[in-house]
Design an enzyme around this catalytic site. Structure first.
Site, PDB file in Angstrom:
ATOM      1  N   CYS A  95       0.963  -1.210   0.037  1.00 17.90           N
ATOM      2  CA  CYS A  95       0.098   0.145  -0.101  1.00 17.90           C
ATOM      3  C   CYS A  95       0.843   1.187  -0.068  1.00 17.90           C
ATOM      4  CB  CYS A  95      -0.787   0.010   1.164  1.00 17.90           C
ATOM      5  SG  CYS A  95      -2.058   1.488   1.276  1.00 17.90           S
ATOM      6  N   CYS A 245      -3.364   7.103  -4.989  1.00 17.87           N
ATOM      7  CA  CYS A 245      -3.370   5.431  -4.784  1.00 17.87           C
ATOM      8  C   CYS A 245      -1.541   5.133  -5.345  1.00 17.87           C
ATOM      9  CB  CYS A 245      -4.143   4.715  -5.968  1.00 17.87           C
ATOM     10  SG  CYS A 245      -3.868   3.018  -5.164  1.00 17.87           S
TER      11      CYS A 245
HETATM   12  O1  PYC Z   1      -1.650   3.841  -2.118  1.00 15.87           O
HETATM   13  O2  PYC Z   1      -1.288   1.857  -2.825  1.00 15.87           O
HETATM   14  C1  PYC Z   1      -2.189   2.640  -2.089  1.00 15.87           C
HETATM   15  C2  PYC Z   1      -3.657   2.391  -1.851  1.00 15.87           C
HETATM   16  C3  PYC Z   1      -3.904   0.936  -2.135  1.00 15.87           C
HETATM   17  C4  PYC Z   1      -5.401   0.852  -1.623  1.00 15.87           C
HETATM   18  C5  PYC Z   1      -5.637   2.094  -1.039  1.00 15.87           C
HETATM   19  N1  PYC Z   1      -4.352   2.762  -1.273  1.00 15.87           N
END
Ligand code: PYC
Length: 319
Positions: A95, A245
């Protein structure tokens, strides 16, 4: 009178958000997963202690959006810490926003100083650099596109085409669609992304080795000249990522590189649905794409979760 237990179980946590997306780092009081590689400990977590995951991130203490991070002793002697990430429905390989949150939380506690910190995760080792500015750069696991231009019939939406890529989690990345990437359209974006995910499952379209594609990433133009692209990411438990993300940006950069659109050292600015930006770049070593993501996180709480034996929802509201 309920029979009150003298000592409720306490779990010490520190909460943060990275570009709007929350992380809850479990410092102590979490499940004892024994020793061994983190991939094995994750399986023990899943099989024997999954109810702790729910207690930590689900309502009434948490929410669908919250990502948990269990601090562990690393197995690899070159690493400083181990982390297992989890959410409202299960476990994450890696993550990006969560790793940034963990590093900022440990710095807040005075446990680490600016410099490089090696984190062992169930899917590989990541190097986290805490900068003097407080920003964090995560050198992620090798990322790659496994399939390009995969079409699927999505009931209610018609044919959708996207790429399948690994960035520490599995993503289906869609460029062509008609929904504006704004907070006003979050419900539509959620319905669209969820329908895609179900259609991929129904059509047995997977990542490598049959892995489920559990993150859907929709792209559009950035809101201004400060970014190269904007995204909406639907996470496995149907909450949307408030940040751009980290693993999704890694998957995106692997696709761009595969298309000849991103060279090593080029900067890629990925904007998320809240207008926050992760700055990314790649290195290519031995034919592998190694993405880096830079972002900022802020601590929002230091607290103890209390698991009262008399509380019918002490282990969370299980959906
Ligand atoms: O930042 O990799 C990320 C992530 C995955 C799910 C929520 N954030």
């Amino acid at each position: 009178m309920p029979n009150r237990e003298a000592q409720p179980h306490r779990i010490q946590v520190i909460d943060s958000h990275t570009a709007g997306e929350p992380t809850r780092l479990v410092l102590s009081g979490g499940p004892d997963l024994g020793s061994g590689p983190l991939s094995e400990r994750l399986e023990r977590f899943r099989l024997q202690h999954d109810i702790f995951r729910s207690a930590i991130v689900n309502e009434p203490r948490g929410s669908d959006v919250l990502v948990g991070a269990l601090l562990c002793e690393p197995h690899d002697p070159t690493c400083d810490i181990g982390i297992i990430f989890f959410n409202n429905v299960g476990y994450l390989g890696m993550c990006g926003h969560g790793s940034i949150g963990v590093i900022v939380s440990l710095a807040w506690l005075g446990r680490i100083r600016p410099g490089i910190h090696r984190i062992e995760t169930p899917v590989g080792i990541v190097n986290a650099t805490l900068h003097e500015s407080g920003e964090v750069t995560i050198a992620n696991v090798p990322s790659y596109r496994s399939r390009c231009g995969v079409s699927v019939d999505v009931p209610g939406f018609g044919k959708v085409t996207g790429d399948i890529a690994w960035g520490g989690n599995w993503f289906y990345l869609v460029e062509q669609h008609r929904i504006p990437l704004t907070l006003q359209h979050v419900n539509e974006l959620t319905d669209f992304s969820w329908a895609i995910r179900q259609a991929l499952n129904a059509s047995a379209i997977t990542g490598t080795d049959g892995a489920e594609i559990d993150h859907i990433e929709i792209f559009g133009p950035p809101s201004n000249g400060h970014a190269d692209s904007r995204n909406f990411v639907l996470c496995p438990g149907k909450a949307y990522d408030r940040s751009p993300c980290g693993t999704g940006t890694s998957a995106k950069m692997a696709c761009l590189h595969a298309d000849g659109k991103l060279k090593p050292g080029d900067i890629w600015r990925q904007e998320g649905i809240l207008d926050t930006v992760f700055e990314g770049s790649i290195e290519v070593r031995d034919g592998q794409v190694l993405p880096s993501i830079t972002g900022s996180a802020y601590v929002t709480a230091e607290s103890s979760l209390v698991l009262d034996a008399n509380d019918p929802f002490r282990m969370g509201i299980v959906p």
